[in-house]
Motif scaffolding. Structure first.
Motif, PDB file in Angstrom:
ATOM      1  N   TRP A  86       0.812  -1.215   0.000  1.00  0.00           N
ATOM      2  CA  TRP A  86       0.000   0.000   0.000  1.00  0.00           C
ATOM      3  C   TRP A  86       0.844   1.264   0.000  1.00  0.00           C
ATOM      4  O   TRP A  86       1.872   1.350   0.654  1.00  0.00           O
ATOM      5  CB  TRP A  86      -1.041   0.009   1.115  1.00  0.00           C
ATOM      6  CG  TRP A  86      -0.605   0.101   2.546  1.00  0.00           C
ATOM      7  CD1 TRP A  86      -0.513  -0.933   3.428  1.00  0.00           C
ATOM      8  CD2 TRP A  86      -0.252   1.273   3.280  1.00  0.00           C
ATOM      9  NE1 TRP A  86      -0.125  -0.465   4.669  1.00  0.00           N
ATOM     10  CE2 TRP A  86       0.044   0.874   4.602  1.00  0.00           C
ATOM     11  CE3 TRP A  86      -0.147   2.626   2.957  1.00  0.00           C
ATOM     12  CZ2 TRP A  86       0.425   1.776   5.593  1.00  0.00           C
ATOM     13  CZ3 TRP A  86       0.233   3.525   3.942  1.00  0.00           C
ATOM     14  CH2 TRP A  86       0.515   3.097   5.236  1.00  0.00           C
ATOM     15  N   THR A  87       0.380   2.228  -0.799  1.00  0.00           N
ATOM     16  CA  THR A  87       1.051   3.521  -0.949  1.00  0.00           C
ATOM     17  C   THR A  87      -0.017   4.601  -1.026  1.00  0.00           C
ATOM     18  O   THR A  87      -0.969   4.484  -1.814  1.00  0.00           O
ATOM     19  CB  THR A  87       1.901   3.563  -2.234  1.00  0.00           C
ATOM     20  OG1 THR A  87       2.839   2.486  -2.205  1.00  0.00           O
ATOM     21  CG2 THR A  87       2.634   4.895  -2.359  1.00  0.00           C
ATOM     22  N   HIS A  88       0.101   5.635  -0.228  1.00  0.00           N
ATOM     23  CA  HIS A  88      -0.864   6.729  -0.262  1.00  0.00           C
ATOM     24  C   HIS A  88      -0.812   7.458  -1.605  1.00  0.00           C
ATOM     25  O   HIS A  88       0.220   7.484  -2.264  1.00  0.00           O
ATOM     26  CB  HIS A  88      -0.573   7.741   0.864  1.00  0.00           C
ATOM     27  CG  HIS A  88      -1.012   7.280   2.210  1.00  0.00           C
ATOM     28  ND1 HIS A  88      -0.176   7.255   3.299  1.00  0.00           N
ATOM     29  CD2 HIS A  88      -2.216   6.823   2.666  1.00  0.00           C
ATOM     30  CE1 HIS A  88      -0.829   6.823   4.367  1.00  0.00           C
ATOM     31  NE2 HIS A  88      -2.066   6.549   4.001  1.00  0.00           N
ATOM     32  N   ILE A  89      -1.945   8.053  -1.975  1.00  0.00           N
ATOM     33  CA  ILE A  89      -2.002   8.964  -3.116  1.00  0.00           C
ATOM     34  C   ILE A  89      -2.377  10.337  -2.596  1.00  0.00           C
ATOM     35  O   ILE A  89      -2.686  10.513  -1.418  1.00  0.00           O
ATOM     36  CB  ILE A  89      -3.019   8.493  -4.179  1.00  0.00           C
ATOM     37  CG1 ILE A  89      -4.433   8.393  -3.568  1.00  0.00           C
ATOM     38  CG2 ILE A  89      -2.583   7.164  -4.781  1.00  0.00           C
ATOM     39  CD1 ILE A  89      -5.514   8.064  -4.594  1.00  0.00           C
ATOM     40  N   SER A  90      -2.356  11.321  -3.489  1.00  0.00           N
ATOM     41  CA  SER A  90      -2.676  12.696  -3.107  1.00  0.00           C
ATOM     42  C   SER A  90      -4.154  12.834  -2.774  1.00  0.00           C
ATOM     43  O   SER A  90      -5.016  12.233  -3.425  1.00  0.00           O
ATOM     44  CB  SER A  90      -2.311  13.652  -4.238  1.00  0.00           C
ATOM     45  OG  SER A  90      -2.766  14.961  -3.952  1.00  0.00           O
ATOM     46  N   CYS A  91      -4.449  13.661  -1.784  1.00  0.00           N
ATOM     47  CA  CYS A  91      -5.846  13.939  -1.439  1.00  0.00           C
ATOM     48  C   CYS A  91      -6.503  14.852  -2.479  1.00  0.00           C
ATOM     49  O   CYS A  91      -7.718  14.792  -2.684  1.00  0.00           O
ATOM     50  CB  CYS A  91      -5.924  14.611  -0.072  1.00  0.00           C
ATOM     51  SG  CYS A  91      -5.216  13.638   1.284  1.00  0.00           S
ATOM     52  N   ALA A  92      -5.703  15.710  -3.116  1.00  0.00           N
ATOM     53  CA  ALA A  92      -6.234  16.649  -4.098  1.00  0.00           C
ATOM     54  C   ALA A  92      -6.620  15.902  -5.366  1.00  0.00           C
ATOM     55  O   ALA A  92      -5.822  15.132  -5.920  1.00  0.00           O
ATOM     56  CB  ALA A  92      -5.204  17.726  -4.415  1.00  0.00           C
ATOM     57  N   CYS A  93      -7.841  16.102  -5.839  1.00  0.00           N
ATOM     58  CA  CYS A  93      -8.310  15.406  -7.029  1.00  0.00           C
ATOM     59  C   CYS A  93      -7.521  15.829  -8.261  1.00  0.00           C
ATOM     60  O   CYS A  93      -7.318  17.024  -8.506  1.00  0.00           O
ATOM     61  CB  CYS A  93      -9.794  15.679  -7.253  1.00  0.00           C
ATOM     62  SG  CYS A  93     -10.483  14.827  -8.691  1.00  0.00           S
ATOM     63  N   GLY A  94      -7.076  14.872  -9.020  1.00  0.00           N
ATOM     64  CA  GLY A  94      -6.355  15.149 -10.255  1.00  0.00           C
ATOM     65  C   GLY A  94      -5.846  13.851 -10.844  1.00  0.00           C
ATOM     66  O   GLY A  94      -5.907  12.796 -10.212  1.00  0.00           O
ATOM     67  N   THR A  95      -5.354  13.918 -12.063  1.00  0.00           N
ATOM     68  CA  THR A  95      -4.751  12.730 -12.668  1.00  0.00           C
ATOM     69  C   THR A  95      -3.429  12.453 -11.979  1.00  0.00           C
ATOM     70  O   THR A  95      -2.560  13.312 -11.903  1.00  0.00           O
ATOM     71  CB  THR A  95      -4.524  12.951 -14.171  1.00  0.00           C
ATOM     72  OG1 THR A  95      -5.780  13.194 -14.808  1.00  0.00           O
ATOM     73  CG2 THR A  95      -3.879  11.723 -14.808  1.00  0.00           C
ATOM     74  N   GLN A  96      -3.297  11.271 -11.440  1.00  0.00           N
ATOM     75  CA  GLN A  96      -2.099  10.923 -10.691  1.00  0.00           C
ATOM     76  C   GLN A  96      -1.767   9.448 -10.873  1.00  0.00           C
ATOM     77  O   GLN A  96      -2.593   8.647 -11.328  1.00  0.00           O
ATOM     78  CB  GLN A  96      -2.255  11.263  -9.209  1.00  0.00           C
ATOM     79  CG  GLN A  96      -3.472  10.663  -8.519  1.00  0.00           C
ATOM     80  CD  GLN A  96      -3.562  11.094  -7.063  1.00  0.00           C
ATOM     81  OE1 GLN A  96      -2.642  10.881  -6.272  1.00  0.00           O
ATOM     82  NE2 GLN A  96      -4.665  11.734  -6.687  1.00  0.00           N
TER      83      GLN A  96
ATOM     84  N   ARG B  76      -4.656   7.664 -13.370  1.00  0.00           N
ATOM     85  CA  ARG B  76      -6.097   7.894 -13.381  1.00  0.00           C
ATOM     86  C   ARG B  76      -6.433   9.087 -12.493  1.00  0.00           C
ATOM     87  O   ARG B  76      -5.655   9.478 -11.614  1.00  0.00           O
ATOM     88  CB  ARG B  76      -6.855   6.663 -12.853  1.00  0.00           C
ATOM     89  CG  ARG B  76      -6.758   5.414 -13.722  1.00  0.00           C
ATOM     90  CD  ARG B  76      -7.500   5.567 -15.022  1.00  0.00           C
ATOM     91  NE  ARG B  76      -7.565   4.320 -15.755  1.00  0.00           N
ATOM     92  CZ  ARG B  76      -6.612   3.837 -16.549  1.00  0.00           C
ATOM     93  NH1 ARG B  76      -5.479   4.526 -16.692  1.00  0.00           N
ATOM     94  NH2 ARG B  76      -6.777   2.697 -17.185  1.00  0.00           N
ATOM     95  N   GLN B  77      -7.633   9.656 -12.708  1.00  0.00           N
ATOM     96  CA  GLN B  77      -8.119  10.712 -11.821  1.00  0.00           C
ATOM     97  C   GLN B  77      -8.446  10.091 -10.470  1.00  0.00           C
ATOM     98  O   GLN B  77      -9.146   9.074 -10.390  1.00  0.00           O
ATOM     99  CB  GLN B  77      -9.368  11.369 -12.396  1.00  0.00           C
ATOM    100  CG  GLN B  77      -9.848  12.576 -11.577  1.00  0.00           C
ATOM    101  CD  GLN B  77     -11.174  13.126 -12.064  1.00  0.00           C
ATOM    102  OE1 GLN B  77     -12.179  12.429 -12.042  1.00  0.00           O
ATOM    103  NE2 GLN B  77     -11.171  14.375 -12.505  1.00  0.00           N
ATOM    104  N   ALA B  78      -7.939  10.690  -9.403  1.00  0.00           N
ATOM    105  CA  ALA B  78      -8.192  10.160  -8.065  1.00  0.00           C
ATOM    106  C   ALA B  78      -8.054  11.280  -7.045  1.00  0.00           C
ATOM    107  O   ALA B  78      -7.404  12.296  -7.300  1.00  0.00           O
ATOM    108  CB  ALA B  78      -7.226   9.026  -7.738  1.00  0.00           C
ATOM    109  N   GLY B  79      -8.665  11.095  -5.888  1.00  0.00           N
ATOM    110  CA  GLY B  79      -8.618  12.076  -4.810  1.00  0.00           C
ATOM    111  C   GLY B  79     -10.009  12.406  -4.296  1.00  0.00           C
ATOM    112  O   GLY B  79     -11.012  11.813  -4.721  1.00  0.00           O
ATOM    113  N   ARG B  80     -10.095  13.354  -3.393  1.00  0.00           N
ATOM    114  CA  ARG B  80     -11.363  13.702  -2.748  1.00  0.00           C
ATOM    115  C   ARG B  80     -12.293  14.436  -3.702  1.00  0.00           C
ATOM    116  O   ARG B  80     -11.858  15.136  -4.599  1.00  0.00           O
ATOM    117  CB  ARG B  80     -11.114  14.554  -1.512  1.00  0.00           C
ATOM    118  CG  ARG B  80     -10.390  13.826  -0.398  1.00  0.00           C
ATOM    119  CD  ARG B  80     -10.239  14.698   0.832  1.00  0.00           C
ATOM    120  NE  ARG B  80      -9.509  15.918   0.553  1.00  0.00           N
ATOM    121  CZ  ARG B  80      -9.286  16.883   1.432  1.00  0.00           C
ATOM    122  NH1 ARG B  80      -9.766  16.745   2.660  1.00  0.00           N
ATOM    123  NH2 ARG B  80      -8.603  17.937   1.117  1.00  0.00           N
TER     124      ARG B  80
END
Length: 249
Positions: free
Chosen positions: A156-166, A174-178
């Motif tokens: 497991w690895t965290h991703i950014s909370c800010a929505c965007g393509t990451q 892919r687009q991911a985030g809050r």
């Protein structure tokens, strides 16, 4: 008596999920959530809708070693989570889950969330109840399930909370985030959240975890299995807040 699960090569149920104080039990046929027992080391609750019922028992058998069982009557799913070793076991038995049983879990999670301490103040048992019930929401319906073992931070690895393509791992972007609008164009926002939906739109608000990870994002996009996200749901820390703008986070 409580249901006990023994960790090892063979895992067996010693007793059916047991006694609770009568005044807290639902009357026969009564629908909804009922908290049967809650103390520092035990949480037991049920949710009933029509003919479908789920009973959860969370028991801290020893310090930071927690057994969790979900009893649907004809299906039983258990977890053995050892926070000391950073390992977990998924132990299903009985019939595959059906759609009616799966639908119970959202309301069960809401009931548990209302009944326990706020995020950041929860006991080990309370936090485990939230996390494993969140995980149960993504267990496949209609499939024969098999036991498996998983390890904390195995992948497991965290991703950014800010929505965007990451980057969400395994070569995928892919687009991911809050945010409810953070859905990759396919609905169901908050891609990458280790929990169904966006949490903040639930009643009560912020049901489930606020952990956002690569494996949870891959699962959301159908690029990874629920098994691969197991350690994320159980062990990944809450890296995002639940204070989003508007009605979604």
């Amino acid at each position: 008596m409580k249901t006990l699960f023994f960790h090892g090569i063979t895992l067996a149920v010693s007793m059916a999920m047991g006694c609770a104080s009568e005044p807290l039990e639902q009357a026969p046929g009564e629908e909804g959530f009922a908290l049967i027992q809650r103390d520092e080391h035990t949480l037991e609750a049920t949710y009933r809708s029509g003919a479908a019922t789920v009973r959860v028992l969370v028991d801290e058998a020893e310090a930071s070693v927690v057994d969790v069982t979900y009893d649907f009557g004809d299906a039983l799913i258990a977890f053995h989570v050892d926070y000391n070793q950073g390992t977990g076991d998924f132990m299903p038995s009985g019939s595959p889950l059906d759609a009616a049983q799966a639908q119970l879990l959202e309301r069960l999670l809401e009931g548990i969330t209302k009944s326990v301490s706020p995020d950041g103040q929860r006991t080990r048992v309370e936090e485990t109840a939230i996390r494993q019930t969140s995980f149960m929401q993504i267990v496949p319906v209609g499939e024969v399930l098999t036991p498996y073992h998983y390890v904390s931070e195995h992948a497991w690895t965290h991703i950014s909370c800010a929505c965007g393509t990451q980057y969400i791992g395994s070569g995928y972007y892919r687009q991911a985030g809050r945010g409810c609008g953070c859905d990759g164009g396919g609905g169901n926002g908050c891609k990458g959240r280790c929990g169904q939906g966006c949490g903040i739109t639930s009643t009560p608000r912020c049901v489930g975890t606020t952990a956002y990870t690569q494996d949870c994002a891959k699962h959301d996009y159908g690029l990874g299995s629920f098994q691969a996200a197991s350690d994320d749901y159980t062990f990944a820390s809450n890296n995002c807040s639940c204070s989003g703008v508007g009605t979604c986070n």
